[in-house]
Structures are given as C-alpha cells and as structure tokens.
Design a protein around this motif. Structure first.
Motif, PDB file in Angstrom:
ATOM      1  N   GLN A   1       0.652  -1.204   0.145  1.00 18.53           N
ATOM      2  CA  GLN A   1      -0.188   0.255  -0.187  1.00 18.53           C
ATOM      3  C   GLN A   1       0.782   1.076   0.143  1.00 18.53           C
ATOM      4  OE1 GLN A   1      -2.370  -0.413   3.585  1.00 18.53           O
ATOM      5  NE2 GLN A   1      -3.640  -2.251   2.491  1.00 18.53           N
TER       6      GLN A   1
ATOM      7  N   LEU B   1       3.555   2.259  -1.171  1.00 20.18           N
ATOM      8  CA  LEU B   1       4.898   1.981  -0.719  1.00 20.18           C
ATOM      9  C   LEU B   1       6.044   2.981  -1.584  1.00 20.18           C
ATOM     10  CD1 LEU B   1       7.331   0.361   0.741  1.00 20.18           C
ATOM     11  CD2 LEU B   1       7.246  -1.054  -1.287  1.00 20.18           C
TER      12      LEU B   1
ATOM     13  N   SER C   1       1.289   0.833  -5.475  1.00 14.00           N
ATOM     14  CA  SER C   1       0.340  -0.143  -4.414  1.00 14.00           C
ATOM     15  C   SER C   1      -0.110  -1.328  -5.466  1.00 14.00           C
ATOM     16  CB  SER C   1      -1.190   0.484  -4.063  1.00 14.00           C
ATOM     17  OG  SER C   1      -0.912   1.528  -3.476  1.00 14.00           O
TER      18      SER C   1
ATOM     19  N   ARG D   1       7.744   5.232   2.907  1.00 12.34           N
ATOM     20  CA  ARG D   1       6.599   5.438   3.272  1.00 12.34           C
ATOM     21  C   ARG D   1       5.545   4.211   2.928  1.00 12.34           C
ATOM     22  NH1 ARG D   1       7.895  10.150   1.126  1.00 12.34           N
ATOM     23  NH2 ARG D   1       7.075   9.813  -0.926  1.00 12.34           N
ATOM     24  N   GLY D   2       4.365   4.022   3.402  1.00 16.76           N
ATOM     25  CA  GLY D   2       3.637   3.034   3.125  1.00 16.76           C
ATOM     26  C   GLY D   2       3.532   1.845   3.964  1.00 16.76           C
ATOM     27  N   ARG D   3       2.770   0.644   3.293  1.00 18.07           N
ATOM     28  CA  ARG D   3       2.826  -0.351   4.233  1.00 18.07           C
ATOM     29  C   ARG D   3       2.842  -1.697   3.386  1.00 18.07           C
ATOM     30  NH1 ARG D   3      -1.841  -1.033   8.486  1.00 18.07           N
ATOM     31  NH2 ARG D   3      -3.282  -1.131   6.548  1.00 18.07           N
ATOM     32  N   ILE D   4       3.254  -2.702   4.092  1.00 21.11           N
ATOM     33  CA  ILE D   4       3.467  -3.970   3.392  1.00 21.11           C
ATOM     34  C   ILE D   4       2.641  -5.188   4.209  1.00 21.11           C
ATOM     35  CG2 ILE D   4       5.061  -5.916   2.606  1.00 21.11           C
ATOM     36  CD1 ILE D   4       7.290  -3.683   2.412  1.00 21.11           C
ATOM     37  N   LEU D   5       1.633  -5.511   3.877  1.00 20.91           N
ATOM     38  CA  LEU D   5       0.812  -6.461   4.634  1.00 20.91           C
ATOM     39  C   LEU D   5       1.190  -7.983   4.186  1.00 20.91           C
ATOM     40  CD1 LEU D   5      -2.614  -4.614   4.987  1.00 20.91           C
ATOM     41  CD2 LEU D   5      -0.429  -4.454   6.382  1.00 20.91           C
TER      42      LEU D   5
ATOM     43  N   ASP E   1       0.772  -6.213   9.454  1.00 18.40           N
ATOM     44  CA  ASP E   1       1.763  -5.359   8.694  1.00 18.40           C
ATOM     45  C   ASP E   1       3.227  -5.938   9.056  1.00 18.40           C
ATOM     46  OD1 ASP E   1       3.321  -3.034   8.449  1.00 18.40           O
ATOM     47  OD2 ASP E   1       1.537  -1.647   9.106  1.00 18.40           O
TER      48      ASP E   1
ATOM     49  N   THR F   1       5.756  -4.210   7.726  1.00 19.71           N
ATOM     50  CA  THR F   1       6.652  -2.925   7.090  1.00 19.71           C
ATOM     51  C   THR F   1       7.929  -2.708   8.110  1.00 19.71           C
ATOM     52  OG1 THR F   1       4.496  -2.123   6.738  1.00 19.71           O
ATOM     53  CG2 THR F   1       6.410  -0.741   6.126  1.00 19.71           C
ATOM     54  N   ARG F   2       7.693  -2.860   9.584  1.00 10.20           N
ATOM     55  CA  ARG F   2       8.934  -2.668  10.086  1.00 10.20           C
ATOM     56  C   ARG F   2       9.416  -3.837  10.485  1.00 10.20           C
ATOM     57  NH1 ARG F   2       9.348   1.769   7.999  1.00 10.20           N
ATOM     58  NH2 ARG F   2       7.425   2.908   7.994  1.00 10.20           N
TER      59      ARG F   2
END
Ligand code: ATP
Length: 237
Positions: A7, A9, A23, A57-61, A66, A68-69
């Motif tokens: 999302q 990214l 995305s 920025r953004g998210r990885i699911l 989540d 992302t981190r």
C-alpha cells in the motif's frame, strides 16, 4: 484478502525515490509479474518486501499483518524468500552446501531432507552436480541452485529476481517450466521480476509494469501482452 498487499510504498536511496507510491497485491497461489526496464525499481520492490531496504512510506501486509517494520529474518520466518538478481552463490562451496545456506532457519532435519529431495526432483541436473563447486556450473545451472536455495527456506511466497538473465534460451524454458511446477505442484505463490517481459507475462496471472518507480500499467498477463503500450515498450512489437 490477498496474501501480500503493498500500500502506497515508497523506497528511497538518499534523495532518489527508486519506488514511488506503488500499490499492488498478490493473491495466494498466483504468479505475479513485475516487468520494466533497467532501473525501474523492480529489485528495490522485492528487497523492500523482504526487508533488505526500508520503506520510506507506505505499508506491506502479509496475510493482513503489517510487516513493514519487521526485520528480514522475521519475514523469512513468516514465509517470504528471495532468489536475488545475479544469483549470489558461494562459488567455492559445493552445490549442496549452497542449498543448505537457504535452510539455516529450518530446524527439522527431516524437513530439510525432504525439501532437498524435492529440489533435486525439480532440477535433476542440480542433483547430478550436487558435489561440484557452484562456481563451476553454467549460468543456467547456477540459477537453478539459486532458486533451490530460496526454496530451502520453505517459503509460501517465493520472489525471483531476473531468473532468465544471461541464460541460454533452452535453459530459460527449463527454468520457466520449473517456476510453473513450483507454483502448481507446491502451491507456492510467486513474484517474478523479469526484463524478459514476454516470458513473465506468459507465466503470470497478474502483472504490473514499473517505470521510474511507478506502476504505469497492470492487468492479467494476457491483457498486458495484448496492450499496444506494453508491446511497444517491452515486447519489441
Ligand atoms: P535492474 O533490472 O537494473 O536491477 P530494477 O528495475 O530492478 O533494475 P532497481 O535495481 O530497483 O531497478 O533500481 C531502481 C533505482 O534505484 C535505479 O535508479 C538504481 O540506480 C537505484 N538504486 C538501486 N540500488 C541502489 C542503492 N543501493 N543505492 C542507490 N541507488 C540505488
């Protein structure tokens, strides 16, 4: 719910946004293709999915979680594996030792033995050469080892970065067949990054074309194969 959901990214190298606000999602059991020319951001996208470069920025699911981190070891443990561009084998180690590198997070020796057998049945020529130094193999054979090494982690999501690069056409066909079998027989979801757009679009269910870090087209593989913009830019039509 898709297996993987990217999302908005963005990934930066200093001032350069190599991936900008992309995305896309990947359905469980499918093959997704990322095509695009040199420097479009394809490798960066894969590296960011497995956590080798951070998301700006953004998210990885992954399965709605989540990640992302999370560190890359955690993501590998969660079922993501990468076969990197250029193969990155240890040339002075044997083929089998290289494969075992991919299994370092797997505890059960039974599982490791079974996976090794599966890889050898997928790539009989890798089995024949298992005691040879990896550096002595042909480019195509090394690519098979690199894919095998990623499979040793028992991934649910296998990411392949340029598996056809610099490989003889006959071996490319062999590797393409193996990619299909990994997907169909082993039910492993695949993200395929390729400059060989024709190959990638033919193998994929869903495809995305990247240009300058942005997705400029998406659709079924067959749709992009028939798209005049894609044909002109990537298929030499
Ligand atoms: P290729 O097929 O050539 O690898 P690609 O589509 O995979 O192309 P990336 O490797 O993701 O593209 O590179 C995207 C952009 O980011 C390029 O402009 C590249 O020069 C730059 N880039 C990649 N890695 C780094 C890095 N470690 N530091 C700085 N810039 C980088």
């Amino acid at each position: 719910m898709p297996m993987l959901d990217i999302q908005d990214l963005t990934v930066s190298y200093g001032p350069l946004e190599a991936v900008r606000n992309i995305s896309f999602s990947v359905e469980a059991g499918s093959i997704a293709a990322l095509i695009g020319s040199n420097g479009a951001g394809k490798s960066t996208t894969l590296k960011s999915i497995i956590g080798l470069v951070p998301a700006a920025r953004g998210r990885i699911l992954l399965d709605d979680q989540d990640i992302t981190r999370q560190g890359s070891a955690t993501r590998v443990h969660a079922g993501i594996a990468l076969s990197p561009e250029g193969r990155r084998l240890f040339g002075r180690m044997s083929v089998q030792e290289n494969l075992m590198v991919g299994a370092h997070g797997v505890k059960s020796s039974q599982v490791i033995g079974r996976t090794l057998d599966e890889i050898y049945s997928l790539f009989p020529r890798v089995k024949e050469r298992r005691r040879q130094l990896a550096g002595s193999l042909s480019g195509g054979e090394q690519q098979m080892v690199a894919i095998g090494r990623a499979l040793m982690a028992n991934p649910r999501l296998l990411m392949l970065d340029e598996p056809s690069l610099g490989i003889a056409p006959k071996i490319v066909a062999e590797i393409a067949g193996a990619i299909e079998r990994i997907n169909q027989d082993k039910q492993i979801t695949i993200i395929l990054v390729e400059q060989n757009a024709r190959l990638a679009l033919r193998l994929s269910n869903q495809a995305y074309a990247l240009e300058h870090g942005e997705i400029i087209r998406s659709g079924k593989g067959a749709e992009l194969l028939a798209d005049p913009v894609i044909q002109k830019a990537y298929l030499g039509v």
